[in-house]
Design a protein around this motif. Structure first.
Motif, short mmCIF file in Angstrom:
data_model
loop_
_atom_site.label_atom_id
_atom_site.label_comp_id
_atom_site.label_asym_id
_atom_site.label_seq_id
_atom_site.Cartn_x
_atom_site.Cartn_y
_atom_site.Cartn_z
N GLY A 413 0.80 -1.22 0.00
CA GLY A 413 0.00 0.00 0.00
C GLY A 413 0.82 1.27 0.00
O GLY A 413 0.28 2.37 0.07
N ASP A 414 2.15 1.15 -0.11
CA ASP A 414 3.02 2.32 -0.05
C ASP A 414 2.96 3.14 -1.34
O ASP A 414 2.67 2.60 -2.41
CB ASP A 414 4.47 1.90 0.19
N PRO A 415 3.27 4.44 -1.27
CA PRO A 415 3.32 5.26 -2.48
C PRO A 415 4.60 5.00 -3.27
O PRO A 415 5.64 4.65 -2.68
CB PRO A 415 3.29 6.69 -1.93
N SER A 416 4.52 5.21 -4.58
CA SER A 416 5.64 4.89 -5.45
C SER A 416 5.50 5.70 -6.72
O SER A 416 4.39 5.82 -7.26
CB SER A 416 5.60 3.38 -5.75
N ILE A 417 6.61 6.29 -7.20
CA ILE A 417 6.55 7.16 -8.37
C ILE A 417 7.61 6.74 -9.38
O ILE A 417 8.77 6.50 -9.03
CB ILE A 417 6.71 8.64 -7.98
N SER A 418 7.21 6.64 -10.65
CA SER A 418 8.15 6.40 -11.75
C SER A 418 8.45 7.73 -12.42
O SER A 418 7.54 8.48 -12.77
CB SER A 418 7.57 5.42 -12.77
N LEU A 419 9.75 8.01 -12.61
CA LEU A 419 10.19 9.24 -13.24
C LEU A 419 11.01 8.91 -14.49
O LEU A 419 11.85 8.00 -14.46
CB LEU A 419 11.05 10.07 -12.28
N PRO A 420 10.81 9.66 -15.58
CA PRO A 420 11.50 9.37 -16.85
C PRO A 420 12.91 9.97 -16.87
O PRO A 420 13.22 10.89 -17.62
CB PRO A 420 10.59 10.02 -17.89
N LEU A 421 13.79 9.41 -16.04
CA LEU A 421 15.11 9.98 -15.84
C LEU A 421 16.18 9.38 -16.74
O LEU A 421 17.32 9.85 -16.74
CB LEU A 421 15.54 9.80 -14.38
N ALA A 422 15.84 8.35 -17.49
CA ALA A 422 16.86 7.66 -18.27
C ALA A 422 16.31 7.31 -19.65
O ALA A 422 15.10 7.34 -19.89
CB ALA A 422 17.31 6.39 -17.54
N GLN A 423 17.24 6.97 -20.55
CA GLN A 423 16.89 6.45 -21.87
C GLN A 423 17.79 5.27 -22.18
O GLN A 423 18.97 5.25 -21.81
CB GLN A 423 17.04 7.54 -22.94
N THR A 424 17.23 4.31 -22.88
CA THR A 424 18.01 3.14 -23.27
C THR A 424 18.89 3.47 -24.47
O THR A 424 18.76 4.54 -25.09
CB THR A 424 17.09 1.97 -23.64
N ALA A 425 19.77 2.54 -24.82
CA ALA A 425 20.64 2.74 -25.97
C ALA A 425 19.82 2.87 -27.25
O ALA A 425 20.27 3.51 -28.21
CB ALA A 425 21.62 1.56 -26.08
N ALA A 426 18.62 2.30 -27.26
CA ALA A 426 17.74 2.40 -28.42
C ALA A 426 16.95 3.70 -28.46
O ALA A 426 16.15 3.91 -29.38
CB ALA A 426 16.77 1.21 -28.45
N GLY A 427 17.16 4.58 -27.47
CA GLY A 427 16.47 5.86 -27.45
C GLY A 427 15.08 5.80 -26.85
O GLY A 427 14.28 6.73 -27.02
#
Length: 462
Positions: A413-427
């Motif tokens: 039940g904990d809060p959790s956030i995904s942030l777009p901080l990275a990119q793969t080698a494929a872009g």
């Protein structure tokens, strides 16, 4: 690699939701103009993305006293909106318009948001990729050969493509955070009981589902949660309040790149450690630790997921009408239902262990302020990799291999956030997942603001 977006020089431009609210309040644009622009952008990209479940563009915008008053948005097609059908990502029963809004949509309207349609999801939200055998897949605007990720894929695809600044998403195993990671968005799963919910979600034995939004900016997510909290304050939870920027507090951060029997790919591990180095450079204390998940967790969560499928299959005609045809459900739904039925005697112990995960989580967050993991274990799959027409054993193994990190917070039940901080080698976008103890959304939002400023998020239109 085909990239698709709708950004243009219309009234939406590249504004986020808070920016559009400013334009609405100044009178520079009208709710009608915004709705028309959103509809036009959806129609521009939907042939390539396939994310629209139902359009209601002609509905007159409601102008209320809410902060977002007059802002159009999409509701995910597993909540009830008056005048629109709720299909739950399947075509196995007739599309009958609902007579009234559900509790979640009433909350959306109270803060001023206007649903002008519904976004697609995987069948009943069971898969981490929407690839329906007859309705087709929802494609990722960063690369239309890839999935948009998880059951909130339609919402994420349209927000990432610039069709609108925010859209409804909900998360029972990662379905706010996984599409956010796949599509380069901000996706925060709130603490259990933080936001209002429809009855179907509220009545689960373990309330693993939480409702929220996917956005392109931290301030949109923060503003949305602030307004929902003002409308419906959560009892017995620490208030979020109005979080508008980074905090001075330096955090103790645990870094984890393995889960139960699963490891992040070498690329995802490297990107996670680079994010850890960014945190250290900002003055936070970082420590890599072994995964904190009990060895039984994956099997227990899968059995609970399967139990939900068993309940749906058994009660379909009662829930969805006599016209429901369970033979039209996909292989994943049927396979989960069979798994649940075969293992039903094990369910009470599995539910008890899932419930106890809250205690283990509380102990972890007495040692650390935040836990960092990759959002998913490897790069976003191509369409077909998670096709529900495959044998159940193949699909479930591939799902569990990719979705190795997000389900824990659904159980605790904990809060959790995904942030777009990275990119793969494929872009492709790669999400970094930050989790905190129960009620600590404000901590996650403050950290998200700091990271957004330190390493601005990649934009599809660039």
């Amino acid at each position: 690699m085909a990239r698709v977006h709708a950004f243009t020089d219309d009234v939406l431009a590249d504004h986020d939701a808070v920016g559009l609210v400013d334009l609405l309040r100044s009178g520079e644009v009208s709710p009608q103009e915004l709705s028309a622009a959103v509809a036009a952008r959806i129609e521009t990209v939907d042939p390539a993305l396939g994310g629209l479940a139902h359009a209601a563009y002609d509905e007159r915008p409601r102008v209320t006293g809410g902060f977002f008053s007059g802002l159009p948005m999409l509701a995910k097609d597993n909540v009830d909106v008056a005048g629109m059908p709720t299909r739950h990502g399947t075509d196995a029963f007739p599309a009958v318009p609902k007579k009234a809004d559900g509790e979640w949509v009433r909350a959306l309207r109270a803060v001023g948001l206007n649903p002008i349609g519904k976004s697609r999801l995987s069948e009943f939200g069971f898969s981490a990729s929407c690839e329906h055998p007859r309705l087709g897949p929802v494609r990722n605007p960063w690369d239309t050969d890839r999935t948009a990720g998880a059951s909130s894929s339609g919402s994420a695809a349209f927000v990432a493509a610039g069709a609108l600044p925010l859209a409804h998403a909900n998360d029972g195993g990662g379905s706010i955070r996984i599409p956010a990671a796949s599509c380069g968005l901000v996706g925060l799963k709130p603490t259990r009981n933080r936001t209002p919910q429809d009855a179907m979600m509220r009545h689960m034995p373990v309330r693993i589902v939480a409702d929220g939004v996917v956005t392109r900016s931290v301030r949109d997510t923060a503003a949305f949660l602030r307004e929902i909290e003002l409308h419906a304050p959560a009892r017995r939870l620490r208030p979020i309040g109005d979080v508008t920027g980074p905090a001075a507090e330096r955090l103790k951060v645990a870094v984890v790149t393995t889960s139960v029997g699963r490891e992040a790919s070498p690329e995802m591990r490297e990107l996670t450690l680079k994010t850890a180095a960014l945190l250290e450079g900002l003055g936070h204390r970082v420590e890599e630790i072994d995964h904190p998940v009990p060895d039984s967790f994956s099997d227990d969560f899968l059995l609970y997921w399967a139990f939900l499928a068993t309940a749906i299959v058994r009660t379909s005609k009662l829930q969805f009408g006599k016209g429901a045809d369970i033979s039209r459900y996909d292989n994943l739904t049927h396979g989960l239902a069979r798994h649940g039925q075969r293992n039903l005697p094990k369910l009470p112990l599995a539910i008890a262990r899932l419930a106890r995960s809250q205690r283990a989580s509380a102990a972890l967050f007495r040692q650390y302020d935040v836990v960092l993991t990759p959002t998913v274990a490897h790069e976003t799959p191509r369409i077909g990799h998670l096709d529900p027409g495959q044998p159940f054993e193949t699909i479930i193994e591939r799902l569990m291999d990719w979705v190795a990190f997000t389900p824990l917070q659904n159980a605790t039940g904990d809060p959790s956030i995904s942030l777009p901080l990275a990119q793969t080698a494929a872009g492709l976008p790669a999400g970094m997942l930050f989790s905190a103890g129960s009620g600590h959304e404000a901590r996650l939002l403050s950290l998200a603001y700091e990271l957004e400023q330190a390493q601005p998020f990649a934009r599809i239109q660039d």
